[in-house]
Design an enzyme around this catalytic site. Structure first.
Site, PDB file in Angstrom:
ATOM      1  N   ASP A  37     -64.473   2.379  -3.352  1.00 26.91           N
ATOM      2  CA  ASP A  37     -65.191   2.502  -4.625  1.00 26.91           C
ATOM      3  C   ASP A  37     -65.862   1.167  -4.939  1.00 26.91           C
ATOM      4  OD1 ASP A  37     -64.559   4.765  -7.113  1.00 26.91           O
ATOM      5  OD2 ASP A  37     -65.648   2.933  -7.641  1.00 26.91           O
ATOM      6  N   TYR A 152     -80.209  14.646 -11.823  1.00 31.77           N
ATOM      7  CA  TYR A 152     -78.887  15.101 -11.375  1.00 31.77           C
ATOM      8  C   TYR A 152     -79.001  16.420 -10.608  1.00 31.77           C
ATOM      9  CZ  TYR A 152     -73.808  15.783 -11.570  1.00 31.77           C
ATOM     10  OH  TYR A 152     -72.479  15.955 -11.240  1.00 31.77           O
TER      11      TYR A 152
HETATM   12  N1  NAD Z   1     -66.847  15.458 -14.156  1.00 33.90           N
HETATM   13  C1  NAD Z   1     -67.659  16.506 -14.060  1.00 33.90           C
HETATM   14  O1  NAD Z   1     -67.879  17.256 -15.012  1.00 33.90           O
HETATM   15  C2  NAD Z   1     -68.334  16.807 -12.737  1.00 33.90           C
HETATM   16  C3  NAD Z   1     -68.935  18.060 -12.582  1.00 33.90           C
HETATM   17  C4  NAD Z   1     -69.568  18.358 -11.394  1.00 33.90           C
HETATM   18  C5  NAD Z   1     -69.606  17.438 -10.382  1.00 33.90           C
HETATM   19  N2  NAD Z   1     -69.023  16.229 -10.555  1.00 33.90           N
HETATM   20  C6  NAD Z   1     -69.114  15.270  -9.461  1.00 33.90           C
HETATM   21  O2  NAD Z   1     -67.811  14.912  -9.042  1.00 33.90           O
HETATM   22  C7  NAD Z   1     -67.861  13.607  -8.454  1.00 33.90           C
HETATM   23  C8  NAD Z   1     -66.732  12.767  -9.046  1.00 33.90           C
HETATM   24  O3  NAD Z   1     -67.014  12.578 -10.433  1.00 33.90           O
HETATM   25  P1  NAD Z   1     -65.872  12.341 -11.524  1.00 33.90           P
HETATM   26  O4  NAD Z   1     -66.053  13.367 -12.546  1.00 33.90           O
HETATM   27  O5  NAD Z   1     -64.581  12.163 -10.858  1.00 33.90           O
HETATM   28  O6  NAD Z   1     -66.427  10.967 -12.161  1.00 33.90           O
HETATM   29  P2  NAD Z   1     -65.786   9.525 -12.379  1.00 33.90           P
HETATM   30  O7  NAD Z   1     -66.814   8.781 -13.137  1.00 33.90           O
HETATM   31  O8  NAD Z   1     -64.417   9.637 -12.923  1.00 33.90           O
HETATM   32  O9  NAD Z   1     -65.677   8.935 -10.889  1.00 33.90           O
HETATM   33  C9  NAD Z   1     -66.802   8.566 -10.148  1.00 33.90           C
HETATM   34  C10 NAD Z   1     -66.430   7.381  -9.284  1.00 33.90           C
HETATM   35  O10 NAD Z   1     -67.587   7.056  -8.465  1.00 33.90           O
HETATM   36  C11 NAD Z   1     -67.677   5.666  -8.418  1.00 33.90           C
HETATM   37  N3  NAD Z   1     -69.051   5.275  -8.075  1.00 33.90           N
HETATM   38  C12 NAD Z   1     -70.176   5.453  -8.793  1.00 33.90           C
HETATM   39  N4  NAD Z   1     -71.236   4.926  -8.159  1.00 33.90           N
HETATM   40  C13 NAD Z   1     -70.765   4.403  -6.990  1.00 33.90           C
HETATM   41  C14 NAD Z   1     -71.353   3.724  -5.917  1.00 33.90           C
HETATM   42  N5  NAD Z   1     -72.678   3.433  -5.889  1.00 33.90           N
HETATM   43  N6  NAD Z   1     -70.581   3.359  -4.876  1.00 33.90           N
HETATM   44  C15 NAD Z   1     -69.255   3.602  -4.893  1.00 33.90           C
HETATM   45  N7  NAD Z   1     -68.616   4.225  -5.906  1.00 33.90           N
HETATM   46  C16 NAD Z   1     -69.380   4.616  -6.940  1.00 33.90           C
HETATM   47  C17 NAD Z   1     -67.263   5.171  -9.797  1.00 33.90           C
HETATM   48  O11 NAD Z   1     -66.901   3.790  -9.786  1.00 33.90           O
HETATM   49  C18 NAD Z   1     -66.108   6.106 -10.095  1.00 33.90           C
HETATM   50  O12 NAD Z   1     -64.879   5.546  -9.652  1.00 33.90           O
HETATM   51  C19 NAD Z   1     -69.266  13.070  -8.714  1.00 33.90           C
HETATM   52  O13 NAD Z   1     -70.049  13.251  -7.559  1.00 33.90           O
HETATM   53  C20 NAD Z   1     -69.784  13.972  -9.814  1.00 33.90           C
HETATM   54  O14 NAD Z   1     -71.193  14.065  -9.823  1.00 33.90           O
HETATM   55  C21 NAD Z   1     -68.375  15.878 -11.701  1.00 33.90           C
END
Ligand code: NAD
Length: 252
Positions: A37, A152
């Protein structure tokens, strides 16, 4: 028998939310997890908490050299690589008229290009390890559009079809590497915290988001992680290039 015994899984975005929940499940099921990360503080804290079967490695998914270091570091520490979860991602609002070029590039670089670089980086190590399973997190917004999320939607739609390419290429090459996408609805993680506290019309952001799901609530990171665990394990051995939806009925 544990479902991931002796399997080594690299988790991009492993410091938080769905990635962190998956890292915990990997360990529970007898595997090793590399938490990769750009958030070093959170990532190291989680790896320390999880102990000897976990490792933190710094990774910015938009940098190819970081991916090379993450794969090398994983193999050096745990002796192989069998699973990749591409969970690093950023959320973004903004429609086609308000989304700037800069925002469009940033979101697509992290969500889409980051997934491309991750898949590309792990394939040689997975081949060496006898095969593997790649899971790319897309979204319900990679299956259908939304008027409020131009960059997105584009990034997650790209992840969906890129996943099918990787699956078909690896199948054709007989690499024993599968690749599937996961499409969550709205999941209660730090990513959506800002939206929960907004007001949308006469509703709170939370209520508005909850009502999108026929099941009547937001999802939890563990509910998505359990689907990912199935895809990382041998239990899903005949599934590749498939979209797995975890959305409380949102797309139904
Ligand atoms: N939470 C939701 O509602 C949701 C819905 C659909 C899809 N998603 C997808 O699920 C995945 C995980 O999201 P989450 O909800 O756990 O979010 P989150 O914000 O809790 O975790 C995302 C993680 O990605 C890391 N990150 C961001 N940019 C980065 C980079 N350039 N390099 C390395 N690490 C990076 C952040 O530091 C963070 O630890 C994402 O791809 C998100 O788009 C989330």
């Amino acid at each position: 028998m544990p479902r991931l015994e002796n399997k080594v899984v690299l988790v991009s975005g492993g410091a938080s939310g769905i990635g962190a929940a998956t890292a915990r499940l990997v360990l529970r099921e007898g595997g090793k997890a590399v938490i990769a990360d750009r958030d070093e503080e959170k990532g190291r804290a989680l790896a320390n908490e999880l102990g000897a079967s976990a490792l933190f490695l710094p990774l910015d998914v938009t940098h190819e050299a970081d991916w090379q270091k993450a794969v090398t570091g994983t193999v050096e520490k745990f002796g192989g690589l069998h699973g990749l979860l591409n969970a690093a991602g950023v959320g973004a609002g903004g429609d086609i008229e308000s989304c700037t070029l800069q925002d469009y590039r940033r979101v697509n670089d992290i969500n889409s290009l980051g997934t491309f670089l991750g898949c590309k980086a792990v394939i040689p190590a997975m081949k060496q390890s006898g095969g593997g399973s790649i899971v790319n997190i897309s979204s319900v917004l990679g299956l259908r559009g939304a008027p409020y999320a131009a960059a997105y939607c584009a990034s997650k739609g790209a992840v969906r079809l890129f996943t099918k390419h990787v699956a078909l290429h690896c199948a054709q090459m007989k690499y024993n590497i599968r690749c599937n996408s996961v499409h969550p609805g709205y999941i209660e993680t730090p990513m959506i915290e800002g939206r929960l506290s907004q007001t949308i019309g006469n509703m709170s952001g939370r209520q508005w988001l909850e009502e999108l799901h026929p099941i009547g609530r937001l999802g939890q990171a563990d509910e998505v992680a359990n689907m990912i665990l199935f895809l990382l394990s041998h239990e899903s051995s005949f599934s590749t290039g498939v979209e797995f939806v975890c959305d409380g009925g949102l797309t139904a």
